[in-house]
Design an enzyme around this catalytic site. Structure first.
Site, PDB file in Angstrom:
ATOM      1  N   HIS A   1       0.828  -1.207   0.000  1.00  0.00           N
ATOM      2  CA  HIS A   1       0.000   0.000   0.000  1.00  0.00           C
ATOM      3  C   HIS A   1       0.865   1.260   0.000  1.00  0.00           C
ATOM      4  O   HIS A   1       1.900   1.326   0.669  1.00  0.00           O
ATOM      5  CB  HIS A   1      -0.953   0.005   1.184  1.00  0.00           C
ATOM      6  CG  HIS A   1      -2.118  -0.931   0.990  1.00  0.00           C
ATOM      7  ND1 HIS A   1      -2.898  -1.383   2.035  1.00  0.00           N
ATOM      8  CD2 HIS A   1      -2.640  -1.504  -0.140  1.00  0.00           C
ATOM      9  CE1 HIS A   1      -3.841  -2.192   1.564  1.00  0.00           C
ATOM     10  NE2 HIS A   1      -3.706  -2.279   0.257  1.00  0.00           N
TER      11      HIS A   1
ATOM     12  N   ASP B   1       0.765   4.179   1.282  1.00  0.00           N
ATOM     13  CA  ASP B   1       1.123   4.891   2.510  1.00  0.00           C
ATOM     14  C   ASP B   1       2.203   4.168   3.308  1.00  0.00           C
ATOM     15  O   ASP B   1       2.652   4.670   4.348  1.00  0.00           O
ATOM     16  CB  ASP B   1      -0.112   5.140   3.384  1.00  0.00           C
ATOM     17  CG  ASP B   1      -0.809   3.865   3.822  1.00  0.00           C
ATOM     18  OD1 ASP B   1      -0.810   2.889   3.049  1.00  0.00           O
ATOM     19  OD2 ASP B   1      -1.359   3.837   4.945  1.00  0.00           O
TER      20      ASP B   1
ATOM     21  N   HIS C   1      -0.215   2.254  12.122  1.00  0.00           N
ATOM     22  CA  HIS C   1      -1.077   3.436  12.248  1.00  0.00           C
ATOM     23  C   HIS C   1      -1.381   3.749  13.710  1.00  0.00           C
ATOM     24  O   HIS C   1      -1.377   2.864  14.569  1.00  0.00           O
ATOM     25  CB  HIS C   1      -2.410   3.211  11.521  1.00  0.00           C
ATOM     26  CG  HIS C   1      -2.300   3.175  10.032  1.00  0.00           C
ATOM     27  ND1 HIS C   1      -2.426   4.293   9.239  1.00  0.00           N
ATOM     28  CD2 HIS C   1      -2.067   2.147   9.192  1.00  0.00           C
ATOM     29  CE1 HIS C   1      -2.296   3.947   7.961  1.00  0.00           C
ATOM     30  NE2 HIS C   1      -2.066   2.644   7.914  1.00  0.00           N
TER      31      HIS C   1
END
Length: 275
Positions: free
Chosen positions: A78, A80, A191
């Protein structure tokens, strides 16, 4: 370095044995709520970054500490988590390492990793665990000597990642696999979702005193602009509903008493998606 001296009546033998110290691990906030991590070996000066979503944030920390980046480690494809790869690789000639199953989706990946393989980073052996679910080729990286596990978007503090590509069975198997590591393992996830995860967890597991205590600690950390990670695996196993699928209280709370664990996980993940 440790110096071992072995003597006998006929000779004197000196052997040198390198002692490997735990890695220095620095949490680097990037983008809106991502974390990447710098791993530094003091003896060799080698430095790796895990999942650099933003090159500038990494460069700022490297410059402040006078570290030279030598390796880039990715857990999955991904953007990010890989957006800083190519800039950092160009600036530092760093080695790019990641999951073999996602080699076509991570540009310039040089060393592909699979379950059961290991990689020697400056004397620190990283074990590769395939943890599909969030993406089909997701891996987690375990450094036993530093008791550190980098879980990307598979396991979060008090939660787990969204199920974009894998199946519920694959995702649950991945979480069970990670839960078998030593309780002292530190969980470094991708995250800062812990406060939101805590609110959801309490809505399901409202009588869990360990969870209430953890939620209070999380709020205090965030109020002081501190990251809520790493968390300990022992704490996650006591508070994270996605690691407690087999607890009858979790199934009862979501109306799935007696159901198969995979069905319970799928329902819990759906509820979190809509929370």
């Amino acid at each position: 370095m440790v110096l071992n001296i072995i003597t006998s009546s006929k000779n004197c033998r000196i052997s040198l044995k390198m002692q490997v110290f735990p890695l220095q691990i620095v949490t680097v906030p990037t983008l809106l709520d991502n974390y990447c991590y710098l791993l530094h070996d003091e003896i060799s000066g080698s430095t790796a970054v895990v999942d650099p979503g933003d090159a500038d944030a990494v460069e700022t920390v490297l410059a402040g500490r006078h570290w030279k980046l030598t390796h880039i480690l990715n857990t999955h494809h991904h953007l990010d988590h890989i957006n800083g790869n190519l800039i950092l690789k160009k600036n530092h000639n760093a080695i790019l390492i990641g999951p073999k199953a996602e080699i076509s989706r991570i540009p310039n990946l040089e060393i592909p990793l699979v379950e059961g393989s290991t990689y020697d980073f400056a004397g620190h052996i990283v074990s590769i665990l395939e943890t599909p679910g969030h993406t089909i080729g997701h891996i987690s990286l375990y450094f036993a000597d530093s008791q550190a596990l980098f879980t990307g978007d598979t396991l979060f503090s008090l939660g787990c990642g969204k199920m974009f590509e894998g199946t519920a069975r694959q995702f649950l198997d991945s979480l069970f696999k990670l839960s078998k590591l030593p309780d002292s393992t530190k969980i470094y996830c991708g995250h800062e979702y812990t406060a939101s995860n805590a609110r959801f967890a309490i809505s399901i597991d409202y009588s869990n005193e360990d969870l209430k205590k953890r939620s209070k600690e999380v709020n205090e950390l965030l109020d002081n602009n501190q990251p809520t990670v790493p968390s300990l695996l022992s704490i996650e196993k006591a508070t994270n509903p996605f690691l407690r699928i087999k607890d009858p209280k979790i199934a009862l709370a979501i109306g799935k008493s007696g159901a198969d664990p995979v069905e319970i996980f799928a329902e819990l993940r759906m509820l979190k998606d809509n929370f």
